[in-house]
Design an enzyme around this catalytic site. Structure first.
Site, short mmCIF file in Angstrom:
data_model
loop_
_atom_site.label_atom_id
_atom_site.label_comp_id
_atom_site.label_asym_id
_atom_site.label_seq_id
_atom_site.Cartn_x
_atom_site.Cartn_y
_atom_site.Cartn_z
N ASP A 8 24.67 22.58 -9.17
CA ASP A 8 24.45 22.34 -7.63
C ASP A 8 23.71 22.79 -7.14
OD1 ASP A 8 26.09 20.58 -9.81
OD2 ASP A 8 28.17 21.24 -7.75
N ASP A 129 31.17 8.30 -10.24
CA ASP A 129 32.67 9.48 -9.16
C ASP A 129 34.23 8.14 -9.07
OD1 ASP A 129 30.91 11.41 -9.98
OD2 ASP A 129 30.19 11.19 -7.93
#
Length: 243
Positions: A8, A129
């Protein structure tokens, strides 16, 4: 099932967030290319990269770090975060990224996903998500009223290569993956599903392997690898039946 290490990116560095909150970040490496090489050397077969700044801004933000990762490894890479138009998709594929992950745009502009699948077959993945089974968008900032399974079926119809399913409440919290929700999503479609969020140890990988027959073909893990609670070599060995 394959184990997919996550990188990330925030301001050019490798970080992890807790529950998608930008202010709750921990920096693990200032050199994304070196981190990518390390995961490859430890047996990673696919790298999952997220441009966190891009996800929140809606436009690419970490292009230099992403290029460094693509140049540092020979294994396939997938990238998500702030990718919301065709020129950005094309630019990242030309940069050396193997497949692009579309998230927010899948809910807000599904026709773009359809067109991307037509132009770049086999290279488009959709990230769904969810919180309590409902789709979240814009870097998890907004929870919609659309069911994750409903969106997954739409994306399957467009010809996406895979669906990455993240349970937001579990992500970065090391509380174990949401097996029930992941299985339900995988069983509702025929395209491969990659589980994400909550993996904390080898036992969590073993538990996910019990729903592999539902169509769960991979698992993304980040924080557990960075904190050392999960060893990538051991996880890869387990999924290959060599542990």
């Amino acid at each position: 099932m394959i184990v997919i290490p996550a990188i990330d990116l925030k301001e050019g560095r490798c970080v992890r967030l807790e529950q998608g909150l930008m202010e709750k970040d921990t920096v693990y490496n200032d050199n994304p290319g070196a981190q990518a090489r390390s995961w490859q050397e430890q047996g990673g077969e696919l790298l999952h990269i997220v441009d966190l700044d891009g996800a929140f801004a809606g436009v690419p933000r970490n292009r230099d770090a992403i290029r460094a990762i693509a140049e540092a490894v020979s294994i396939p890479t997938e990238l998500g975060g702030g990718i919301r138009d065709l020129p950005t998709i094309e630019a990242y594929l030309e940069l050396g990224i193997d497949r692009v992950i579309l998230g927010t745009v899948a809910k807000e502009n599904p026709e773009l996903v359809r067109e991307a699948c037509r132009l770049f077959p086999g290279r488009i993945v959709v990230g769904i998500d969810a919180r309590d089974g409902l789709v979240a968008v814009r870097g998890w900032a907004d929870v919609t009223e659309k069911l994750a399974t409903e969106l997954a079926k739409e994306m399957e119809g467009f010809g996406v290569e895979a669906i990455i399913y993240t349970d937001i409440a579990r992500d970065g919290m090391m509380g174990g993956p949401n097996l029930e929700a992941t299985r339900a999503l995988a069983e509702s479609i025929s395209v491969p599903v990659i589980a994400s969020g909550g993996v904390s140890c080898l036992e969590d990988i073993a538990r996910l392997m019990t729903i592999e027959d539902s169509g769960v073909t991979g698992v993304i893990t980040g924080k557990a690898l960075y904190t050392g609670s999960l060893d990538l070599r051991e996880a890869v060995a387990l999924t290959k039946g060599k542990a």
